[in-house]
Design a protein around this motif. Structure first.
Motif, mmCIF file in Angstrom:
data_model
loop_
_atom_site.group_PDB
_atom_site.id
_atom_site.type_symbol
_atom_site.label_atom_id
_atom_site.label_comp_id
_atom_site.label_asym_id
_atom_site.label_seq_id
_atom_site.Cartn_x
_atom_site.Cartn_y
_atom_site.Cartn_z
ATOM 1 N N HIS A 74 0.816 -1.219 0.000
ATOM 2 C CA HIS A 74 0.000 0.000 0.000
ATOM 3 C C HIS A 74 0.848 1.268 0.000
ATOM 4 C CE1 HIS A 74 -3.522 -2.274 2.049
ATOM 5 N NE2 HIS A 74 -3.594 -2.354 0.745
ATOM 6 N N PRO A 75 1.461 1.626 -1.112
ATOM 7 C CA PRO A 75 2.177 2.904 -1.189
ATOM 8 C C PRO A 75 1.207 4.013 -1.586
ATOM 9 C CG PRO A 75 2.383 1.761 -3.252
ATOM 10 C CD PRO A 75 1.572 0.866 -2.345
ATOM 11 N N THR A 76 1.744 5.195 -1.867
ATOM 12 C CA THR A 76 0.945 6.253 -2.485
ATOM 13 C C THR A 76 1.428 6.399 -3.923
ATOM 14 O OG1 THR A 76 2.435 8.011 -1.747
ATOM 15 C CG2 THR A 76 0.544 7.518 -0.341
ATOM 16 N N ILE A 77 0.568 6.952 -4.783
ATOM 17 C CA ILE A 77 0.980 7.230 -6.160
ATOM 18 C C ILE A 77 0.722 8.700 -6.447
ATOM 19 C CG2 ILE A 77 0.695 4.887 -7.025
ATOM 20 C CD1 ILE A 77 -1.941 5.773 -8.309
ATOM 21 N N ARG A 78 1.513 9.228 -7.393
ATOM 22 C CA ARG A 78 1.399 10.632 -7.784
ATOM 23 C C ARG A 78 1.552 10.715 -9.307
ATOM 24 N NH1 ARG A 78 5.664 14.123 -4.997
ATOM 25 N NH2 ARG A 78 7.025 12.933 -6.356
ATOM 26 N N PHE A 79 0.665 11.498 -9.926
ATOM 27 C CA PHE A 79 0.724 11.746 -11.359
ATOM 28 C C PHE A 79 1.328 13.124 -11.596
ATOM 29 C CE2 PHE A 79 -2.535 8.591 -10.746
ATOM 30 C CZ PHE A 79 -2.237 7.672 -11.735
ATOM 31 N N HIS A 80 1.879 13.357 -12.780
ATOM 32 C CA HIS A 80 2.612 14.580 -13.099
ATOM 33 C C HIS A 80 1.792 15.861 -12.983
ATOM 34 C CE1 HIS A 80 0.574 13.940 -16.938
ATOM 35 N NE2 HIS A 80 0.726 15.241 -17.109
ATOM 36 N N PHE A 81 0.489 15.779 -13.143
ATOM 37 C CA PHE A 81 -0.329 16.981 -13.223
ATOM 38 C C PHE A 81 -0.755 17.533 -11.864
ATOM 39 C CE2 PHE A 81 -3.122 13.300 -13.803
ATOM 40 C CZ PHE A 81 -4.014 13.486 -12.754
ATOM 41 N N SER A 82 -0.367 16.869 -10.773
ATOM 42 C CA SER A 82 -0.819 17.309 -9.457
ATOM 43 C C SER A 82 0.139 16.845 -8.371
ATOM 44 C CB SER A 82 -2.207 16.716 -9.187
ATOM 45 O OG SER A 82 -2.631 17.004 -7.880
ATOM 46 N N ASP A 83 0.193 17.585 -7.284
ATOM 47 C CA ASP A 83 0.940 17.140 -6.113
ATOM 48 C C ASP A 83 0.097 16.210 -5.252
ATOM 49 O OD1 ASP A 83 3.281 18.486 -6.709
ATOM 50 O OD2 ASP A 83 2.642 20.312 -5.679
ATOM 51 N N MET A 84 -1.184 16.075 -5.593
ATOM 52 C CA MET A 84 -2.094 15.185 -4.869
ATOM 53 C C MET A 84 -1.610 13.751 -4.994
ATOM 54 S SD MET A 84 -4.970 14.672 -3.282
ATOM 55 C CE MET A 84 -6.311 13.528 -3.089
ATOM 56 N N ARG A 85 -1.559 13.064 -3.876
ATOM 57 C CA ARG A 85 -1.226 11.638 -3.851
ATOM 58 C C ARG A 85 -2.446 10.881 -3.369
ATOM 59 N NH1 ARG A 85 4.448 11.240 -0.603
ATOM 60 N NH2 ARG A 85 5.586 12.790 -1.793
ATOM 61 N N THR A 86 -2.507 9.600 -3.694
ATOM 62 C CA THR A 86 -3.560 8.759 -3.149
ATOM 63 C C THR A 86 -2.971 7.418 -2.752
ATOM 64 O OG1 THR A 86 -5.786 7.880 -3.460
ATOM 65 C CG2 THR A 86 -4.329 7.820 -5.375
ATOM 66 N N SER A 87 -3.484 6.874 -1.668
ATOM 67 C CA SER A 87 -3.077 5.525 -1.268
ATOM 68 C C SER A 87 -3.613 4.544 -2.288
ATOM 69 C CB SER A 87 -3.635 5.182 0.116
ATOM 70 O OG SER A 87 -3.037 5.996 1.089
ATOM 71 N N THR A 88 -2.834 3.527 -2.532
ATOM 72 C CA THR A 88 -3.167 2.542 -3.551
ATOM 73 C C THR A 88 -2.745 1.164 -3.074
ATOM 74 O OG1 THR A 88 -2.740 4.193 -5.253
ATOM 75 C CG2 THR A 88 -2.803 1.915 -5.971
ATOM 76 N N ALA A 89 -3.586 0.180 -3.308
ATOM 77 C CA ALA A 89 -3.210 -1.207 -3.040
ATOM 78 C C ALA A 89 -2.731 -1.804 -4.357
ATOM 79 C CB ALA A 89 -4.382 -1.999 -2.493
#
Length: 135
Positions: free
Chosen positions: A41-56
């Motif tokens: 369960h890390p977090t992921i981040r996309f280039h267009f935002s500093d927003m991260r989300t937890s991901t399984a």
């Protein structure tokens, strides 16, 4: 992906939100020191935002992936509503543990079609693509 009763480590699994190819950084590249287990369960981040989300992340055909290795993973996102209509197949992302970039990834498929950008809409591309290290 799901077990017979539709559950995997407490997650209700009908289908993944995304399927991606992940390339884990080696320890020498500043990545993990130990293998990651399927269900990680890390977090992921996309280039267009500093927003991260937890991901399984559930690895296909493997239970673990060592630093420096690649794997195909099915991904269940916690904050998927924030990313609705903003993703596309081929888009790259980072897998983070705190501030450390543990892996880089690329979206191969998006079974959750609500996450995909509408056809014909321009997608803001990053200036520099994230390049995975040697596998």
């Amino acid at each position: 992906m799901a077990t017979e009763d539709g559950r995997r480590r407490g997650w209700i699994v009908d289908r993944p939100d995304l399927v991606g190819k992940l390339v884990f950084r080696s320890t020498e590249q500043g990545g993990r020191a130990n293998p990651a287990l399927s269900g990680y369960h890390p977090t992921i981040r996309f280039h267009f935002s500093d927003m991260r989300t937890s991901t399984a992340l559930f690895f296909r055909d493997r239970k673990t992936v060592a630093p420096g290795e690649s794997v195909i993973a099915e991904m269940l996102m916690v904050g998927k509503e924030y990313f609705a209509g903003k993703l596309e197949v081929g888009m790259r992302f980072e897998v983070l543990e705190g501030k450390m970039v543990a892996a880089v990834g690329e979206i191969l498929d998006a079974p959750n079609e609500n996450l995909l950008v509408e056809r014909g809409e321009p997608v803001d591309r990053p200036r520099a693509e994230v390049q995975p290290g040697p596998a």
